[in-house]
Design a protein around this motif. Sequence first.
Motif, PDB file in Angstrom:
ATOM      1  N   HIS A   1       0.811  -1.223   0.000  1.00 31.97           N
ATOM      2  CA  HIS A   1       0.000   0.000   0.000  1.00 31.97           C
ATOM      3  C   HIS A   1       0.845   1.273   0.000  1.00 31.97           C
ATOM      4  CE1 HIS A   1       1.088  -0.303   4.161  1.00 31.97           C
ATOM      5  NE2 HIS A   1       0.230  -1.286   4.411  1.00 31.97           N
ATOM      6  N   GLY A   2       2.164   1.128   0.083  1.00 32.06           N
ATOM      7  CA  GLY A   2       3.035   2.292   0.002  1.00 32.06           C
ATOM      8  C   GLY A   2       3.194   3.075   1.292  1.00 32.06           C
ATOM      9  N   GLN A   3       2.570   2.623   2.386  1.00 31.23           N
ATOM     10  CA  GLN A   3       2.673   3.312   3.674  1.00 31.23           C
ATOM     11  C   GLN A   3       3.814   2.719   4.501  1.00 31.23           C
ATOM     12  OE1 GLN A   3       0.665   5.890   4.584  1.00 31.23           O
ATOM     13  NE2 GLN A   3      -0.626   5.765   2.759  1.00 31.23           N
ATOM     14  N   HIS A   4       4.378   3.528   5.388  1.00 33.69           N
ATOM     15  CA  HIS A   4       5.402   2.999   6.290  1.00 33.69           C
ATOM     16  C   HIS A   4       4.801   1.957   7.234  1.00 33.69           C
ATOM     17  CE1 HIS A   4       8.532   5.720   4.999  1.00 33.69           C
ATOM     18  NE2 HIS A   4       7.741   6.753   5.183  1.00 33.69           N
ATOM     19  N   PHE A   5       3.606   2.252   7.762  1.00 41.99           N
ATOM     20  CA  PHE A   5       2.927   1.317   8.657  1.00 41.99           C
ATOM     21  C   PHE A   5       1.431   1.577   8.566  1.00 41.99           C
ATOM     22  CE2 PHE A   5       1.080   0.002  12.741  1.00 41.99           C
ATOM     23  CZ  PHE A   5       1.543  -1.298  12.832  1.00 41.99           C
ATOM     24  N   ALA A   6       0.694   0.544   8.233  1.00 46.53           N
ATOM     25  CA  ALA A   6      -0.763   0.643   8.159  1.00 46.53           C
ATOM     26  C   ALA A   6      -1.332  -0.756   8.292  1.00 46.53           C
ATOM     27  CB  ALA A   6      -1.203   1.280   6.838  1.00 46.53           C
TER      28      ALA A   6
ATOM     29  N   PHE B   1       3.434 -11.251   7.419  1.00 54.73           N
ATOM     30  CA  PHE B   1       3.743  -9.855   7.762  1.00 54.73           C
ATOM     31  C   PHE B   1       5.115  -9.527   7.214  1.00 54.73           C
ATOM     32  CE2 PHE B   1       0.960 -11.358  11.158  1.00 54.73           C
ATOM     33  CZ  PHE B   1      -0.041 -10.388  11.132  1.00 54.73           C
ATOM     34  N   GLY B   2       5.256  -8.318   6.676  1.00 49.03           N
ATOM     35  CA  GLY B   2       6.548  -7.868   6.202  1.00 49.03           C
ATOM     36  C   GLY B   2       7.426  -7.426   7.362  1.00 49.03           C
ATOM     37  N   ASP B   3       8.718  -7.328   7.095  1.00 50.24           N
ATOM     38  CA  ASP B   3       9.666  -6.939   8.144  1.00 50.24           C
ATOM     39  C   ASP B   3       9.367  -5.542   8.689  1.00 50.24           C
ATOM     40  OD1 ASP B   3      10.940  -9.354   7.821  1.00 50.24           O
ATOM     41  OD2 ASP B   3      12.515  -8.561   6.512  1.00 50.24           O
ATOM     42  N   ALA B   4       8.936  -4.622   7.825  1.00 52.46           N
ATOM     43  CA  ALA B   4       8.653  -3.254   8.272  1.00 52.46           C
ATOM     44  C   ALA B   4       7.477  -3.243   9.248  1.00 52.46           C
ATOM     45  CB  ALA B   4       8.360  -2.351   7.074  1.00 52.46           C
ATOM     46  N   TYR B   5       6.440  -4.040   8.962  1.00 54.48           N
ATOM     47  CA  TYR B   5       5.294  -4.127   9.871  1.00 54.48           C
ATOM     48  C   TYR B   5       5.742  -4.630  11.238  1.00 54.48           C
ATOM     49  CZ  TYR B   5       0.714  -5.476  11.716  1.00 54.48           C
ATOM     50  OH  TYR B   5      -0.396  -5.602  12.518  1.00 54.48           O
ATOM     51  N   ILE B   6       6.529  -5.698  11.250  1.00 55.09           N
ATOM     52  CA  ILE B   6       6.988  -6.271  12.512  1.00 55.09           C
ATOM     53  C   ILE B   6       7.833  -5.266  13.292  1.00 55.09           C
ATOM     54  CG2 ILE B   6       8.387  -8.094  13.545  1.00 55.09           C
ATOM     55  CD1 ILE B   6       5.743  -9.067  12.374  1.00 55.09           C
TER      56      ILE B   6
END
Length: 401
Positions: A175-180, A253-258
């Motif tokens: 979605h292109g967001q840093h965290f959502a 889950f992607g690494d950025a989400y975690i």
Amino acid sequence: MNKVLVIGAGGVGSVVIHKMAQLADIFGEVTLASRRKFKCDEIAAEVKKRIGVEIKTAEVDADNSEATAALIRETGATLVVNVALPYQDLTIMDACLATGTHYLDTANYEPRDEAKFEYHWQWAYQQRFEEAGLMALLGSGFDPGVTNVFTAHAKKHLLDRIDTLDILDCNGGDHGQHFATNFNPEINIREVTAEVRHWENGDWVTTPAMSNKQAYDFPVVGERNMYQMYHEELESLSKHLPEIKRARFWMTFGDAYIKHLEVLQNVGMTRIDPVMYEGKEIIPLQFLKAVLPNPGDLGKTTKGKTCIGNIMTGEKDGEEKTVYVYNICDHEECFAEVGSQAVSYTTGVPAMIGAALMLTGKWSGKGVFNMEQMDPDPFMDMLNKHGLPWQVAELDKPLDF
């Protein structure tokens, strides 16, 4: 003419309304209600523009059972489709009992003050719905929902006995967001940070949240990291198919989400107990929800696909067999059709299908039911016709983890 009341004007509610409007001959007169009527009006205007069907709108506080019952009487609805918050399941079920109305939801009840979702609160309504001659259908989303029906389909057509069940939920979209979060942030984060449970040899095995990670190569999407979680369909499936020796749920889950989630947990932003701020009580997770991107707005930028399905190992004609029943859904195609991303779409379409089967009498009963208790065939047929086609693959061997 059928009259239906849909409660909840989030991303899933929007999909449900769009898909009901495509089957106006079944759904007849539909009313969409929420605490914020302007959200309902926006969805109704979009449906009118896309499909040319009129949707009625109303305001309701679904925490108030009497107010909800009054709206049911006002609309003349014979079925309430609950796509509001899971905290509101019981008050809406009470309103249905008070008005003699059938009920459907997509997620089981959980109390506001504890991240604990279990079916026992809703299963306790069995006798009252049965005596009232009413049907309550629980968990008619994708997971729970379609995953339950995939299991029932496998038991009816693919395996004589199911020994192990693994539900794999992969969102390969960006979605292109840093965290959502792809659905309500408060519900999503409560779910992800909860203690993990899975069913094994007749009992629940508990492990810490996010402690079991595995890589899996998903069809079309490719390899992704997935984490073991607890999900409510494990509870109903282990009850209604007691032959299952082990049942687990996994989500990618992607690494950025975690990374972001770990930081938010460490600083206390995922807490669900109140804290004092400038003389007022606030709940950190609810404040976090207010500052995160609205999941309903993510469809405009999300690209990629989801892959959700069941891997089941058991016996067929005396031999071990492993089958994979799954769906691939494209975020951009969903947005083009109904203005929502695939996570909302994959929940909203099954809610519409469950409601259609109840209204047409293909699914009926008196009491409280989970999806796997119903005949899977008409549901699986409608998935193929209404945007969620499924596939079956036979795997060479069971999962090796």
